[in-house]
Design a protein around this motif. Structure first.
Motif, PDB file in Angstrom:
ATOM      1  N   HIS A 251       0.823  -1.219   0.000  1.00  0.00           N
ATOM      2  CA  HIS A 251       0.000   0.000   0.000  1.00  0.00           C
ATOM      3  C   HIS A 251       0.853   1.264   0.000  1.00  0.00           C
ATOM      4  CE1 HIS A 251      -3.910  -1.917   0.609  1.00  0.00           C
ATOM      5  NE2 HIS A 251      -3.305  -2.749   1.427  1.00  0.00           N
ATOM      6  N   GLN A 252       0.353   2.291  -0.674  1.00  0.00           N
ATOM      7  CA  GLN A 252       0.940   3.625  -0.661  1.00  0.00           C
ATOM      8  C   GLN A 252      -0.033   4.546   0.076  1.00  0.00           C
ATOM      9  OE1 GLN A 252       1.379   3.789  -5.059  1.00  0.00           O
ATOM     10  NE2 GLN A 252       3.530   4.252  -4.655  1.00  0.00           N
TER      11      GLN A 252
ATOM     12  N   THR B 231      -0.616   9.077  -1.059  1.00  0.00           N
ATOM     13  CA  THR B 231      -1.024   9.342  -2.434  1.00  0.00           C
ATOM     14  C   THR B 231      -2.513   9.099  -2.569  1.00  0.00           C
ATOM     15  OG1 THR B 231      -0.751   8.686  -4.759  1.00  0.00           O
ATOM     16  CG2 THR B 231      -0.452   6.978  -3.106  1.00  0.00           C
TER      17      THR B 231
ATOM     18  N   HIS C 200      -3.817   7.885  -5.114  1.00  0.00           N
ATOM     19  CA  HIS C 200      -4.010   6.744  -6.006  1.00  0.00           C
ATOM     20  C   HIS C 200      -3.131   5.601  -5.535  1.00  0.00           C
ATOM     21  CE1 HIS C 200      -4.951   4.565  -9.669  1.00  0.00           C
ATOM     22  NE2 HIS C 200      -3.658   4.357  -9.862  1.00  0.00           N
ATOM     23  N   ASP C 201      -3.708   4.741  -4.705  1.00  0.00           N
ATOM     24  CA  ASP C 201      -3.004   3.561  -4.211  1.00  0.00           C
ATOM     25  C   ASP C 201      -3.140   2.463  -5.260  1.00  0.00           C
ATOM     26  OD1 ASP C 201      -1.781   1.633  -2.756  1.00  0.00           O
ATOM     27  OD2 ASP C 201      -3.279   1.520  -1.162  1.00  0.00           O
ATOM     28  N   LYS C 202      -2.036   2.093  -5.895  1.00  0.00           N
ATOM     29  CA  LYS C 202      -2.080   1.174  -7.030  1.00  0.00           C
ATOM     30  C   LYS C 202      -2.721  -0.166  -6.686  1.00  0.00           C
ATOM     31  CE  LYS C 202       1.901   3.094  -9.501  1.00  0.00           C
ATOM     32  NZ  LYS C 202       3.253   2.807 -10.051  1.00  0.00           N
TER      33      LYS C 202
ATOM     34  N   ASP D 167      -6.376  -0.300  -7.161  1.00  0.00           N
ATOM     35  CA  ASP D 167      -6.848  -0.080  -8.526  1.00  0.00           C
ATOM     36  C   ASP D 167      -6.886  -1.421  -9.246  1.00  0.00           C
ATOM     37  OD1 ASP D 167      -6.810   0.396 -11.406  1.00  0.00           O
ATOM     38  OD2 ASP D 167      -6.417   2.493 -10.926  1.00  0.00           O
TER      39      ASP D 167
ATOM     40  N   GLU E  68      -4.248  -1.844 -12.024  1.00  0.00           N
ATOM     41  CA  GLU E  68      -2.837  -1.787 -11.642  1.00  0.00           C
ATOM     42  C   GLU E  68      -2.469  -2.749 -10.524  1.00  0.00           C
ATOM     43  OE1 GLU E  68      -0.926   2.035 -11.475  1.00  0.00           O
ATOM     44  OE2 GLU E  68      -2.729   3.023 -12.201  1.00  0.00           O
ATOM     45  N   GLN E  69      -3.454  -3.292  -9.837  1.00  0.00           N
ATOM     46  CA  GLN E  69      -3.177  -4.193  -8.722  1.00  0.00           C
ATOM     47  C   GLN E  69      -2.294  -5.379  -9.096  1.00  0.00           C
ATOM     48  OE1 GLN E  69      -5.843  -7.422  -6.797  1.00  0.00           O
ATOM     49  NE2 GLN E  69      -6.480  -5.511  -5.852  1.00  0.00           N
TER      50      GLN E  69
ATOM     51  N   GLN F 295       0.138  -5.694 -11.115  1.00  0.00           N
ATOM     52  CA  GLN F 295       1.545  -5.329 -11.213  1.00  0.00           C
ATOM     53  C   GLN F 295       2.201  -5.258  -9.838  1.00  0.00           C
ATOM     54  OE1 GLN F 295       3.082  -5.269 -14.067  1.00  0.00           O
ATOM     55  NE2 GLN F 295       1.139  -5.641 -15.134  1.00  0.00           N
ATOM     56  N   VAL F 296       1.439  -4.841  -8.831  1.00  0.00           N
ATOM     57  CA  VAL F 296       1.959  -4.804  -7.468  1.00  0.00           C
ATOM     58  C   VAL F 296       2.210  -6.230  -6.979  1.00  0.00           C
ATOM     59  CG1 VAL F 296       1.501  -4.090  -5.091  1.00  0.00           C
ATOM     60  CG2 VAL F 296       0.748  -2.645  -6.991  1.00  0.00           C
TER      61      VAL F 296
END
Length: 318
Positions: free
Chosen positions: A146-147, A150, A152-154, A157, A160-161, A163-164
């Motif tokens: 988690h970020q 920001t 926009h926490d990837k 999303d 984009e999840q 890729q994390v």
């Protein structure tokens, strides 16, 4: 700025005589004390970490963590500690000391200690089993995924999840590039549709088992059937690799080879060259099912409601 706006709005409403927005003197005093505690803590940080800083720390104001709606919302010092040495750098130190609590791989705190800061608020719901989860046991902290600073926490999303997740789960990334795969690369589903990364059940699945997780989408495979295929009832993963394979329908290998991992030649007499043959109601041949798939006959492989009489009739018919 946010404090000034809030105070100005409250004052204007009170002057206008809007009763619902006019708290008692005691309530005003308590609210003011709570605000002062929060904003004094934040002001220690925002005097340096402003909107012109390269690292977008102040963008936390665009998130739920930065909106003052009640007493549960943290201040900077709630998560990072008072950090006096960081705020007031000692004269005999060239490099400013880090905050008391900071979140990264370089932190002096363990992953468990870093996550404990988050868990002091996020204790219930889907996070309640985090401490006994596979991720926690393998020294993964909340901020590994988690970020916070920001809007926009990837990982939250859907597009984009993955890729994390791929940053650690490289085997699954490779499998999802194979011809037969769940539509994660296409953005039609994401990892958390099947997995609860905060949970403590096997493989961190959303449901209690692999089958229950699969049935949430593939309900037609649930049954019960008159004739159940036992591996299906036990574990869908016996035949399928859910992330991706080179065989259609996410099968681990194609029939008849997949089927022969469990079914020996005794089910098809007169087997030749390791391949199944036609069964002996009308006589059997050594080449009856050569180059043919088991699914040519066994169409309802997950389970069938056919009776034995119907199966026998079909054999005599052909």
């Amino acid at each position: 700025m946010f404090k000034t706006i809030k105070k100005g709005l409250l004052a204007a409403l009170m002057i206008a005589g809007v009763g619902t927005f006019a708290p008692s003197a005691l309530a005003q005093e308590e609210a003011q004390e709570g605000e002062d505690i929060i904003y004094q803590g934040d002001a220690k940080c925002t005097s340096c970490h402003d909107e012109y800083e390269v690292a977008p720390v102040l963008s936390i104001a665009k998130t739920k963590h930065g909106v003052t709606k009640d007493g549960r919302v943290p201040s900077c010092t709630t998560c990072h500690g008072e950090s006096e040495a960081h705020v007031n750098k000692p004269e005999d130190v060239q490099v400013r000391p880090a905050p008391d609590v900071f979140f990264s791989k370089k932190s002096h705190l363990t992953a468990e200690q870093q996550s404990a800061t988050c868990m002091s608020c996020h204790q219930g719901g889907k996070h309640m089993n985090w401490n006994s989860s596979t991720h926690a046991a393998r020294d993964v902290s909340c901020t590994s995924c988690h970020q916070v600073h920001t809007g926009h926490d990837k990982v939250r999303d859907e597009l984009e999840q993955p890729q994390v997740c791929y940053s650690c789960h490289k085997q699954q990334r490779a499998e999802l590039t194979r011809p037969s795969h769940h539509p994660i690369p296409e953005g039609k589903m994401t990892c958390s549709d099947c997995h609860n990364v905060h949970g403590d059940n096997p493989k961190q699945l959303l449901r209690n088992s692999v089958n229950e997780t699969c049935y949430s989408c593939h309900m037609e495979k649930r049954g019960p059937f008159v004739h159940n295929h036992q591996p299906v009832a036990e574990d869908c993963g016996s035949c399928h690799n859910p992330h991706g394979t080179t065989t259609a329908s996410l099968l681990k290998s194609r029939p008849p080879f997949l089927c022969q991992e469990c079914h020996s030649q005794s089910s098809h007499p007169s087997q030749a060259a390791g391949l199944p043959t036609a069964s002996g109601v009308l006589g059997s041949t050594a080449t009856g099912t050569v180059a043919r798939g088991c699914l040519n006959c066994h169409t309802n492989i997950h389970g069938s409601n056919s009776t034995q009489d119907a199966i026998t009739t079909r054999r005599f018919r052909y």
